[in-house]
Enzyme design. Structure first.
Site, mmCIF file in Angstrom:
data_model
loop_
_atom_site.group_PDB
_atom_site.id
_atom_site.type_symbol
_atom_site.label_atom_id
_atom_site.label_comp_id
_atom_site.label_asym_id
_atom_site.label_seq_id
_atom_site.Cartn_x
_atom_site.Cartn_y
_atom_site.Cartn_z
ATOM 1 N N LEU A 68 21.281 -6.843 -26.845
ATOM 2 C CA LEU A 68 22.566 -6.248 -26.168
ATOM 3 C C LEU A 68 23.115 -5.552 -27.844
ATOM 4 C CD1 LEU A 68 24.177 -9.586 -25.034
ATOM 5 C CD2 LEU A 68 23.739 -7.098 -23.817
ATOM 6 N N HIS A 237 7.729 -8.769 -20.706
ATOM 7 C CA HIS A 237 7.105 -7.579 -19.899
ATOM 8 C C HIS A 237 5.613 -6.927 -20.067
ATOM 9 C CE1 HIS A 237 6.935 -6.434 -24.262
ATOM 10 N NE2 HIS A 237 7.960 -6.733 -24.658
ATOM 11 N N ASN A 283 8.059 0.235 -24.670
ATOM 12 C CA ASN A 283 6.939 -0.244 -25.283
ATOM 13 C C ASN A 283 7.070 -2.039 -24.901
ATOM 14 O OD1 ASN A 283 4.748 -1.648 -26.874
ATOM 15 N ND2 ASN A 283 5.824 -1.670 -29.436
ATOM 16 N N ASP A 310 14.489 -5.794 -19.680
ATOM 17 C CA ASP A 310 14.599 -4.912 -21.055
ATOM 18 C C ASP A 310 15.567 -4.032 -21.569
ATOM 19 O OD1 ASP A 310 12.826 -4.829 -23.530
ATOM 20 O OD2 ASP A 310 11.823 -4.267 -22.927
#
Ligand SMILES: [Zn+2]
Length: 430
Positions: A68, A237, A283, A310
């Protein structure tokens, strides 16, 4: 007392094994009653009625991996704009990452985020705290006092603790405070200055490679450390098919290791970087079709338990530079559900709708011990209405985010959220 009836929707609440048409009543910010017969429909005065005929009524979706950007990087995103974008993607709760400026690595910053969220967020914001001071991977942050201040997990996301002894101590502390550790898996020595997947396309394009093994080695280490300490580690991720294999093996032995995937890692391959467009730079990096197949297989057989975005906004001027110079990451909130529905449910048929909802609700809630992710009577009235068959086109200019860095502009997707309800109040509707 405000009362709402969501009528005649197809209720899918994996926490209670519920999967059928019915009415759901919300009162005072809580789930009041579920009526599967529709016989005793109330018509109280002042009752707000939302017709959900033909729609899926799901527990409010949770995204446990989002940036955020506040405090400190409000040119990219704010808690106000980021949570609006999340609501427009169907999310009622998010877990924000601590790589802000200053870092969320002490209780005062945790409190700042929670107060800012209370004033400006349209959905629930659960902060995570850094494992190490300044996310530098060296000295542990004050984990106990951050937990008291309200963090729900620990992570050095964006960075990865390289020293296994520091990671071990972090895990031992985390366990005392009942916190899950989430890890961005990247071995710095192997990855070096890599900016894209190491393989055919990095050679063709002349860009430094980020080898899959740079991720796999840390996933493997995390499995061993989770076994040693008993602290749950959640691998963030995941991008490599090899990571799925390691995760599967660890889980089959009962080790508390889990993993998530993000939509871009199954929607795009490294070949997309052909035009050097920095909106394809993330990434870990986009990998190969083989990796995509193995990631999807991992979702299908339950090795991967969580779906996340992500969400990583960046300003245009930051992304409009040479490929090696650009920051990693893309927007996620408003395309996430559509991409996962389109790929996992419609096209690949890897999972059904109930499992997809489970991976966005019960799974993240259970992993972090959040009091969310279910439509049980008495639970917070966080509800997402989904039209799984709605065909729509992604338009980045319509985004609620402050940033525009998405590679999915113009994509045609099937399925999206159409209404987001937080504590009984509609915060966004299509
Ligand atoms: Zn990361």
């Amino acid at each position: 007392m405000k009362k709402t009836l969501i009528s005649n929707g197809h209720i899918i609440d994996p926490a209670n094994g519920l999967n059928r048409v019915g009415d759901i009543y919300l009162a005072d910010g809580k789930v009041e009653r579920i009526d599967l017969e529709g016989t005793a429909r109330q018509h109280d005065e002042g009752l707000e009625i939302i017709d959900a005929t033909g729609l899926i009524v799901a527990p409010g979706l949770i995204d446990l991996h989002v940036h955020l950007r506040e405090p400190g990087q409000s040119a990219k995103e704010t808690i106000a704009t980021g949570t609006k974008a999340a609501a427009a993607g169907g999310f009622t709760s998010v877990v924000c990452m601590p790589n802000t400026s200053p870092t969320i690595d002490q209780p005062s910053v945790v409190t700042w985020v929670l107060e800012k969220a209370k004033a400006e967020a349209v959905i629930n914001v659960f902060p995570s705290g850094a494992i190490t001071k300044g996310i530098a991977g060296e000295e542990l942050a004050p984990i106990g006092s951050m937990k008291k201040a309200g963090i729900v997990a620990l992570t050095d996301d964006g960075h990865c603790i390289q020293n296994p002894e520091v990671m071990r101590r972090a895990l031992e502390y985390a366990r005392m405070f009942n916190l899950t550790v989430m890890d961005h898996c990247q071995d710095y020595a192997l990855v070096g200055k890599g900016v894209m997947h190491e393989g055919y396309w990095s050679t063709v394009l002349g860009l430094p490679g980020w080898p899959a093994m740079g991720e796999e080695l840390i996933v493997s280490r995390n499995g061993q450390l989770a076994e040693l300490t008993g602290t749950p580690i959640h691998c963030q991720h995941l991008s490599s098919g090899g990571s799925v294999r390691i995760l599967r093996e660890a889980r089959s032995r009962g080790i508390p290791l889990s993993g998530e995937i993000c939509p871009h890692h199954i929607a795009l391959t490294d070949e997309s970087i052909r035009g050097y467009n920095t909106n394809f730079k993330m990434n870990p990096p986009l990998r190969t079709q083989r990796d995509i197949d193995l990631l999807i297989e991992g979702v299908a057989d339950g090795t991967i338990t969580v779906l996340a975005s992500d969400h990583a906004p960046h300003c245009n001027y930051e992304k409009e530079v040479e490929f090696d110079q650009a920051p990693f990451g893309i927007l996620g909130f408003e395309t996430e559900l559509g991409l996962f529905l389109d790929i996992l449910v419609h096209k690949k048929k890897a999972i059904g709708l109930p499992r997809l909802i489970e991976m966005f609700s019960v799974e993240p809630a259970r992993l972090l011990g959040l009091d969310r992710g279910t439509l049980s009577v008495g639970a917070p009235a966080d509800v997402t209405l989904i039209n799984p068959d709605l065909e729509w086109t992604v338009d980045k200019e319509q985004s609620f985010s402050r940033s525009r860095n998405t590679p999915f502009h113009g994509w045609e997707l099937k399925g999206r959220a159409v209404r987001t309800i937080v504590s009984g109040k509609t915060v966004w509707a299509l």
